[in-house]
Design a protein around this motif. Structure first.
Motif, PDB file in Angstrom:
ATOM      1  N   ASP A   1       0.737  -1.199  -0.100  1.00  0.00           N
ATOM      2  CA  ASP A   1       0.035   0.106  -0.112  1.00  0.00           C
ATOM      3  C   ASP A   1       1.024   1.151   0.084  1.00  0.00           C
ATOM      4  O   ASP A   1       2.124   1.141  -0.124  1.00  0.00           O
ATOM      5  CB  ASP A   1      -1.025  -0.139   1.381  1.00  0.00           C
ATOM      6  CG  ASP A   1      -0.227  -0.159   2.645  1.00  0.00           C
ATOM      7  OD1 ASP A   1       0.935   0.532   2.819  1.00  0.00           O
ATOM      8  OD2 ASP A   1      -0.993  -0.453   3.382  1.00  0.00           O
ATOM      9  N   SER A   2       0.253   2.414   0.171  1.00  0.00           N
ATOM     10  CA  SER A   2       0.966   3.652   0.063  1.00  0.00           C
ATOM     11  C   SER A   2       2.149   3.869   1.233  1.00  0.00           C
ATOM     12  O   SER A   2       2.641   4.768   1.179  1.00  0.00           O
ATOM     13  CB  SER A   2       0.056   4.829  -0.135  1.00  0.00           C
ATOM     14  OG  SER A   2      -0.726   4.882   0.867  1.00  0.00           O
TER      15      SER A   2
ATOM     16  N   ARG B   1       0.238  -5.923   1.431  1.00  0.00           N
ATOM     17  CA  ARG B   1      -1.016  -6.370   1.469  1.00  0.00           C
ATOM     18  C   ARG B   1      -1.606  -7.193   0.179  1.00  0.00           C
ATOM     19  O   ARG B   1      -0.802  -7.516  -0.657  1.00  0.00           O
ATOM     20  CB  ARG B   1      -1.940  -5.249   1.164  1.00  0.00           C
ATOM     21  CG  ARG B   1      -1.723  -4.165   2.051  1.00  0.00           C
ATOM     22  CD  ARG B   1      -2.063  -4.413   3.599  1.00  0.00           C
ATOM     23  NE  ARG B   1      -2.029  -3.030   4.367  1.00  0.00           N
ATOM     24  CZ  ARG B   1      -2.296  -3.478   5.637  1.00  0.00           C
ATOM     25  NH1 ARG B   1      -2.590  -4.472   6.361  1.00  0.00           N
ATOM     26  NH2 ARG B   1      -2.087  -2.466   6.368  1.00  0.00           N
TER      27      ARG B   1
ATOM     28  N   TYR C   1      -4.971  -6.634  -5.619  1.00  0.00           N
ATOM     29  CA  TYR C   1      -3.521  -6.671  -5.925  1.00  0.00           C
ATOM     30  C   TYR C   1      -3.357  -7.777  -6.938  1.00  0.00           C
ATOM     31  O   TYR C   1      -2.444  -7.729  -7.652  1.00  0.00           O
ATOM     32  CB  TYR C   1      -2.886  -6.970  -4.534  1.00  0.00           C
ATOM     33  CG  TYR C   1      -2.805  -5.799  -3.598  1.00  0.00           C
ATOM     34  CD1 TYR C   1      -2.075  -4.368  -3.870  1.00  0.00           C
ATOM     35  CD2 TYR C   1      -3.807  -5.675  -2.604  1.00  0.00           C
ATOM     36  CE1 TYR C   1      -1.937  -3.401  -3.139  1.00  0.00           C
ATOM     37  CE2 TYR C   1      -4.008  -4.604  -1.789  1.00  0.00           C
ATOM     38  CZ  TYR C   1      -3.025  -3.495  -1.961  1.00  0.00           C
ATOM     39  OH  TYR C   1      -3.325  -2.361  -1.285  1.00  0.00           O
TER      40      TYR C   1
ATOM     41  N   LYS D   1      -9.711  -1.905   3.420  1.00  0.00           N
ATOM     42  CA  LYS D   1      -8.744  -2.158   2.627  1.00  0.00           C
ATOM     43  C   LYS D   1      -9.129  -1.857   1.091  1.00  0.00           C
ATOM     44  O   LYS D   1      -8.225  -1.439   0.481  1.00  0.00           O
ATOM     45  CB  LYS D   1      -8.824  -3.830   2.525  1.00  0.00           C
ATOM     46  CG  LYS D   1      -7.421  -4.418   1.773  1.00  0.00           C
ATOM     47  CD  LYS D   1      -6.877  -5.631   2.352  1.00  0.00           C
ATOM     48  CE  LYS D   1      -5.438  -6.119   2.219  1.00  0.00           C
ATOM     49  NZ  LYS D   1      -5.233  -7.522   2.442  1.00  0.00           N
TER      50      LYS D   1
ATOM     51  N   SER E   1      -8.522   1.855   0.971  1.00  0.00           N
ATOM     52  CA  SER E   1      -7.036   2.099   0.963  1.00  0.00           C
ATOM     53  C   SER E   1      -6.223   2.024  -0.377  1.00  0.00           C
ATOM     54  O   SER E   1      -5.371   2.700  -0.752  1.00  0.00           O
ATOM     55  CB  SER E   1      -6.217   1.340   1.946  1.00  0.00           C
ATOM     56  OG  SER E   1      -6.461   1.558   3.572  1.00  0.00           O
ATOM     57  N   PHE E   2      -6.679   0.978  -1.097  1.00  0.00           N
ATOM     58  CA  PHE E   2      -6.163   0.610  -2.475  1.00  0.00           C
ATOM     59  C   PHE E   2      -6.710   1.898  -3.354  1.00  0.00           C
ATOM     60  O   PHE E   2      -5.526   2.301  -4.294  1.00  0.00           O
ATOM     61  CB  PHE E   2      -6.866  -0.640  -2.860  1.00  0.00           C
ATOM     62  CG  PHE E   2      -6.552  -1.093  -4.327  1.00  0.00           C
ATOM     63  CD1 PHE E   2      -5.107  -1.751  -4.561  1.00  0.00           C
ATOM     64  CD2 PHE E   2      -7.035  -0.460  -5.724  1.00  0.00           C
ATOM     65  CE1 PHE E   2      -4.627  -1.959  -5.719  1.00  0.00           C
ATOM     66  CE2 PHE E   2      -6.616  -1.026  -6.826  1.00  0.00           C
ATOM     67  CZ  PHE E   2      -5.447  -1.573  -7.037  1.00  0.00           C
TER      68      PHE E   2
ATOM     69  N   ALA F   1      -3.395   4.509   2.014  1.00  0.00           N
ATOM     70  CA  ALA F   1      -3.502   3.854   3.449  1.00  0.00           C
ATOM     71  C   ALA F   1      -4.031   4.765   4.335  1.00  0.00           C
ATOM     72  O   ALA F   1      -4.915   4.500   5.059  1.00  0.00           O
ATOM     73  CB  ALA F   1      -2.211   3.383   3.789  1.00  0.00           C
TER      74      ALA F   1
END
Length: 469
Positions: free
Chosen positions: A125-126, A131, A136, A393, A396-397, A401
């Motif tokens: 993640d950023s 993850r 992903y 999640k 966040s993607f 994040a």
């Protein structure tokens, strides 16, 4: 509002027809045949991994194998096993349970492939944290040109992860069980935007919001630790209650299994008519229950501390076996052995009242309802905790994040909405979202299936050669 509910219901019924039947069932069958059933030969090894024999605490990831499965099961062993099974029986007859079993076997193969890929194609993640999950798998396994499919998964995942169904059914159960017991008026309501909202439901929603908030803001590590303690206790408690009921009706059990198998192919007493309707009900409720192919479990299993993708795939495949083949079957046997489902046949929504009636009939003095209510409370709360992570999640993607936790504020807000909304609406909304989530999950898994088979051959060869001590 009525137009929205109708539109969502119609879309859910359409997409859970032939399109999803081919994708979920066909995909599962493909995984089984393509792997030559090899994952099914390693259930014992999967249990040993679950017990911690192969834990790799120094590897990248967030949680252990056991915590990953506990969190995944916490999100699946829940209202789908209690309310969802009742819906399957009232809408599809006893035969729907047979197709739930078939879907579960396909689901075992599906989870092996999707969760192996979740570790095989992990991203960061950023914030640089490792993850996993379908988003992903798509970007790391298929390439950046496929990113729109990953974003699509995340968008519909934000809706699919909402807690509205669990909150709705827990509220209904508490109103039915505890309301009369404490003399609380569950019918008193007020008007909000043209809808009648019960005060009792609103209060339940507020209490749930506070309880869930104390855990979910701690992230996956805190959620997994709570889930790893809740899951074993809730499964054991429910198992004991069901066995007690079934012992009273032991003579009926052979006949019940016979009726399940017979009506799976005859199409008697179902909503919508025809064998196809029974199959769809079974597949739809199994997918709601064990979520194989939907893409939620890979988001948790992808965060496991391991460098062996196949190992985590083997652990993940235990989920549908526990969830659908064991827990859902136990619920179905209770409902069918007591016969309480018969007045509800032909109704698309049966839900909690049917299961409650079965437990009250089997355990005298009203104790059955209270005991089931306790199980429902644990089931629903554990699911509410796990689902929040899926939404975080996904956000966040898409947004980074640091912004992922913003979803938790949306999440806890919709607990109240779910508590006061109609069951029909929340049921079909989540069903629709799950269907859309399955498209990117299954498409990417089918395309990358050769990678899983290749890795499996290497892993199983090492296992047989004694390389893993």
């Amino acid at each position: 509002m009525e137009l929205i509910e109708t539109a969502v219901r119609d879309f859910s019924n359409w997409i859970w027809g032939i399109p999803l039947l081919i994708l979920v069932m066909g995909g599962g069958l493909f995984f089984m045949v393509y792997s030559k059933f090899s994952p099914f030969l390693y259930f014992r090894h999967a249990v040993n991994v679950l017990r911690g024999k192969y834990d790799e605490k120094d590897k990248e990831g967030q949680i252990s194998h056991y915590e990953a499965l506990s969190t995944a099961i916490a999100s699946t062993v829940g209202m789908g096993n209690i309310s969802g099974v009742a819906v399957a029986i009232t809408a599809g007859g006893p035969g729907a349970i047979f197709w739930m079993w078939v879907s579960a076997f396909f689901g075992i193969a599906t989870k092996f492939f999707t969760c192996t890929l979740a570790v095989m194609y992990r991203g960061k993640d950023s914030e640089g944290e490792v993850r996993g999950g379908p988003m992903y798998v798509i970007t790391e396994g298929l390439g950046e040109k496929w990113r729109p499919l990953a974003v699509f998964f995340c968008i519909v995942g934000l809706v699919g992860a909402l807690p509205i169904f669990q909150a709705n059914q827990l509220t209904a159960a508490l109103n039915t069980i505890l309301g009369p017991a404490v003399g609380y008026d569950t019918t008193s309501s007020f008007n909000l935007l043209g809808a009648n909202v019960a005060y009792s439901s609103l209060i339940t929603g507020l209490v749930l919001t506070v309880l869930v908030s104390t855990v979910i803001f701690g992230g996956i590590k805190k959620i997994s630790k709570v889930a790893s303690k809740l899951v074993p206790s809730m499964v054991v408690m429910y198992f004991i209650l069901v066995i007690f009921i079934l012992l009273q009706n032991a003579s009926q059990i052979p006949g019940i299994f016979g009726s399940i198998i017979d009506e799976a192919f005859t199409g008697n007493a179902i909503l919508g008519g025809g064998l196809g309707a029974i199959i769809i009900q079974g597949v739809r409720r199994a997918a709601f229950s064990n979520e194989a192919g939907i893409g939620t479990a890979p988001m948790v299993h992808g965060d496991t501390k391991t460098d062996e993708p196949v190992r985590e795939g083997l652990v993940a495949m235990l989920g549908p076996a526990i969830d659908t083949l064991i827990v859902c079957t136990l619920t179905a046997l209770v409902i069918l052995s007591t016969g309480v489902y018969k007045p509800y046949l032909g109704e698309s929504i049966g839900g909690i009242p049917v299961t409650l009636e079965a437990f009250n009939q089997a355990i005298p003095g009203g104790a059955g309802g209270y005991l089931l209510g306790l199980c429902i409370l644990i089931f629903a709360v554990s699911t509410l905790l796990s689902y929040s992570y899926y939404g975080v999640k996904c956000m966040s993607f898409m947004l980074g994040a640091k912004r992922g936790n913003l979803y938790n504020y949306i999440y806890i807000g919709t607990i109240i909405v779910g508590s006061v909304a109609s069951l029909d609406f929340v049921f079909t909304l989540i069903d629709s979202s799950f269907a859309l989530m399955a498209i990117p999950t299954m498409v990417s898994a089918v395309i990358l299936a050769p990678k899983v088979v290749k890795a499996s051959k290497v892993y199983f060869a090492k296992l047989k050669g004694g390389e893993f001590s």
